[in-house]
Design a protein around this motif. Structure first.
Motif, mmCIF file in Angstrom:
data_model
loop_
_atom_site.group_PDB
_atom_site.id
_atom_site.type_symbol
_atom_site.label_atom_id
_atom_site.label_comp_id
_atom_site.label_asym_id
_atom_site.label_seq_id
_atom_site.Cartn_x
_atom_site.Cartn_y
_atom_site.Cartn_z
ATOM 1 N N ASN A 276 0.825 -1.217 0.000
ATOM 2 C CA ASN A 276 0.000 0.000 0.000
ATOM 3 C C ASN A 276 0.852 1.258 0.000
ATOM 4 O OD1 ASN A 276 -2.547 -1.323 0.086
ATOM 5 N ND2 ASN A 276 -2.246 -1.714 2.267
ATOM 6 N N LYS B 161 1.055 9.255 -0.581
ATOM 7 C CA LYS B 161 0.115 10.372 -0.728
ATOM 8 C C LYS B 161 -0.065 11.087 0.607
ATOM 9 C CE LYS B 161 -4.573 11.486 -2.297
ATOM 10 N NZ LYS B 161 -5.844 10.924 -2.836
ATOM 11 N N LYS B 162 -0.180 10.323 1.673
ATOM 12 C CA LYS B 162 -0.373 10.904 2.998
ATOM 13 C C LYS B 162 0.836 11.762 3.396
ATOM 14 C CE LYS B 162 -1.602 8.807 7.251
ATOM 15 N NZ LYS B 162 -1.444 7.651 8.139
ATOM 16 N N LYS C 151 1.488 3.553 -2.279
ATOM 17 C CA LYS C 151 0.927 4.778 -2.864
ATOM 18 C C LYS C 151 0.077 5.544 -1.852
ATOM 19 C CE LYS C 151 2.561 4.594 -7.051
ATOM 20 N NZ LYS C 151 3.516 5.631 -7.518
ATOM 21 N N LYS C 152 -0.684 4.811 -1.049
ATOM 22 C CA LYS C 152 -1.524 5.453 -0.027
ATOM 23 C C LYS C 152 -0.655 6.162 1.008
ATOM 24 C CE LYS C 152 -5.161 4.388 3.324
ATOM 25 N NZ LYS C 152 -6.006 3.299 3.907
#
Length: 278
Positions: free
Chosen positions: A266, A272-273, A268-269
């Motif tokens: 995960n 992004k955060k 990319k999540k």
């Protein structure tokens, strides 16, 4: 699988009665199964080769477990062969604890008290491992990664927060799956343990349970037994942020050295955060 291959090649474990019941986790670093080991219900973990590449220190873990046994904080080791990445420990009946409005204060007080006992543990100087060395390992391991602002921010934040005058023995991986409740707390998975700033473990717990400012104050009050000053919540929140950066460093290390697909982590999540944090 690597699990079957390593067990087949290991002569020592053939001298034991081992029956694998079911695999409960197949992660990027290891495979974990419930088993019967010499008629004892147990957990079997077998590492993938990438564990060594990202500096997972199983020798340190075995030593720490031997020291913690007297405190009844962790499960009993039944068998180990680090050359094959094999570890078997006694199964502990219990539940992964979840906070709710009726139990959270009691649990947080218990957790704060038990965490302080861990942080008060001392080790012989020759056996002391330091979290700062792990961060420097990541620094060196990831120096060839193309320009990455998230990594730079993470290392810079650690350099700002790190205070070698305040090191305590720390678990360093206190997520929900590593805290087991059975008439008390058991702490699992000690492979990342080292001497570190005490706020790191407290920050990890705060992130794992999404603790409010009030909850964090309850945890701190129990941890300090009312002996120290009020919680510096601003500093704690910076450590909570660093925990996310550390997860990113670990993920990038696995992708670069373990040939792990980023979708599995995960990434990319998380990216992004962290990119949205100023």
């Amino acid at each position: 699988t690597i699990l079957v291959q390593n067990l087949h090649n290991n002569l020592d474990i053939k001298n034991h009665n081992l029956e694998i019941i079911k695999t409960i986790k197949s992660g990027p670093v290891s495979e974990i199964s419930i088993c019967n080991f010499d008629n004892i219900k147990a957990i079997l973990r077998v590492d993938y080769p990438c564990a060594r590449k990202i500096n997972v220190d199983r020798e340190n873990e075995i030593f720490i477990l031997s020291q913690l046994k007297i405190l009844d904080f962790s499960p009993e080791v039944l068998f180990s062969d680090l050359s094959y990445g094999i570890l078997v420990w006694r199964y502990i009946e219990g539940i992964e604890f979840s906070l709710d409005k009726d139990s959270n204060e009691v649990f947080l007080k218990t957790l704060g008290t038990e965490l302080k006992k861990i942080h008060d543990i001392d080790l012989p100087k020759s056996k002391k491992k330091y979290f700062s060395n792990d961060i420097n390992f990541y620094r060196n391991l990831l120096k060839e990664v193309p320009e990455n602002i998230i990594l730079h921010r993470g290392f810079d934040l650690y350099d700002k927060l790190n205070n070698s005058d305040n090191y305590v023995f720390s678990h360093n991986d206190l997520n929900k799956t590593n805290l087991l409740w059975r008439d008390g707390l058991f702490f699992l998975d000690w492979e990342y343990s080292s001497f570190n700033n005490p706020f790191f473990d407290i920050a990890s717990i705060s992130n794992a349970y999404n603790l409010s400012k009030v909850d964090r104050a309850i945890l701190w009050k129990a941890y300090t037994n009312n002996e120290y000053s009020a919680l510096n919540d601003t500093n704690l929140r910076e450590w909570m942020l660093f925990c996310h950066y550390l997860e990113y460093m670990w993920s990038i290390s696995l992708i670069q050295n373990g040939k792990i697909d980023q979708n599995t982590l995960n990434l990319k999540k998380l990216e992004k955060k962290l990119k949205n944090i100023i």
